[in-house]
Design a protein around this motif. Structure first.
Motif, short mmCIF file in Angstrom:
data_model
loop_
_atom_site.label_atom_id
_atom_site.label_comp_id
_atom_site.label_asym_id
_atom_site.label_seq_id
_atom_site.Cartn_x
_atom_site.Cartn_y
_atom_site.Cartn_z
N THR A 101 0.86 -1.18 0.00
CA THR A 101 0.00 0.00 0.00
C THR A 101 0.90 1.23 0.00
OG1 THR A 101 -0.16 0.36 2.40
CG2 THR A 101 -1.63 -1.29 1.43
N ASN A 113 -4.93 0.84 -2.77
CA ASN A 113 -4.42 -0.01 -1.69
C ASN A 113 -5.08 -1.38 -1.69
OD1 ASN A 113 -2.76 2.04 -0.77
ND2 ASN A 113 -4.12 2.67 0.89
N SER A 145 -8.82 4.43 2.74
CA SER A 145 -7.54 4.82 3.34
C SER A 145 -7.78 5.64 4.60
CB SER A 145 -6.72 5.65 2.34
OG SER A 145 -7.38 6.89 2.10
N SER A 183 -7.11 0.80 4.81
CA SER A 183 -6.28 0.00 3.89
C SER A 183 -4.85 0.53 3.85
CB SER A 183 -6.88 0.06 2.48
OG SER A 183 -6.96 1.40 2.02
N THR A 184 -4.45 1.27 4.88
CA THR A 184 -3.14 1.92 4.91
C THR A 184 -2.20 1.21 5.87
OG1 THR A 184 -4.25 4.04 4.50
CG2 THR A 184 -1.96 4.12 5.24
#
Length: 222
Positions: A101, A113, A145, A183-184
């Motif tokens: 990511t 990501n 994110s 999603s980070t």
């Protein structure tokens, strides 16, 4: 109807939510953004309705608009969040591998990501696998994110009111139940940690990626 089926209905029913259309020219679509409002309802047929219009039609809600984009450098007109939680899942099924990511706290790149998490060959991501199962016709839901959840936090009061008004499950603001996966991945610890986001306080917490936590799928509106 379960969340997954709702999103499948939505994704099959409209061209508004194409998140992988790099060849498209969206400049002409900017006029749509002027009518898009936080609190609008995304329906299973792909339509996006205001509060007033939604009450006049018998349509099935699947998501609530929580951000309207004013940045011309970003193609998406806005973002909408699912009216339901997804059962807790792990970011990855094992540790020790970076999933590529961006690890950026400022980029609105949840879709990218999620792609990276899904296509990684060394480990599987239960989060990414779940949202990819929702995909149809190049349209997609994805894991937001950190930056995209920051926008949601800024509008959480209104969004929760709208979610509840259409029969959905408001996003929990209770300590211990308010954390959602982003999603980070965490810069410098990508092989082992990603960020959780607190919808109660707007803070983030680095968390082992093999832990299970809730998340809310997001869609981009084009």
């Amino acid at each position: 109807m379960k969340l997954r089926n709702l999103f499948l209905s939505l994704l099959a029913g409209s061209a508004l939510f194409i998140t992988s259309c790099e060849e498209c020219d969206h400049e002409g679509d900017r006029s749509i953004a002027s009518s898009l409002q936080v609190g609008d309802v995304v329906c299973s047929d792909g339509s996006v309705l205001s509060k007033e219009k939604f009450s006049s039609f018998k349509k099935e809600p699947v998501a609530i608009v929580y951000h309207v984009n004013r940045n011309p450098e970003i193609k998406a007109l806005g973002y909408a969040v699912s009216i339901r939680d997804v059962a807790p899942k792990a970011f990855t099924d094992s540790l020790g591998v970076e999933q590529e990511t961006s690890a950026s706290l400022e980029k609105e790149d949840g879709n990218e990501n999620t792609h990276a998490m899904y296509r990684h060959e060394e480990v599987k991501s239960p989060l990414a696998v779940y949202v990819f199962d929702m995909w149809r016709y190049g349209q997609s839901a994805y894991i937001p994110s950190v930056k995209q959840l920051t926008y949601l936090y800024q509008q959480i009061g209104l969004v929760n009111q709208r979610i509840e008004s259409v029969g959905g499950l408001p996003i929990s603001l209770q300590p211990g139940d308010c954390w959602l996966w982003t999603s980070t991945e965490v810069e410098g610890q990508r092989d082992s940690k990603a960020w959780l986001f607190s919808m109660q306080s707007g803070t983030i917490q680095e968390t082992p990626k093999d832990q299970t936590h809730k998340f809310r799928p997001v869609i981009s509106i084009y």
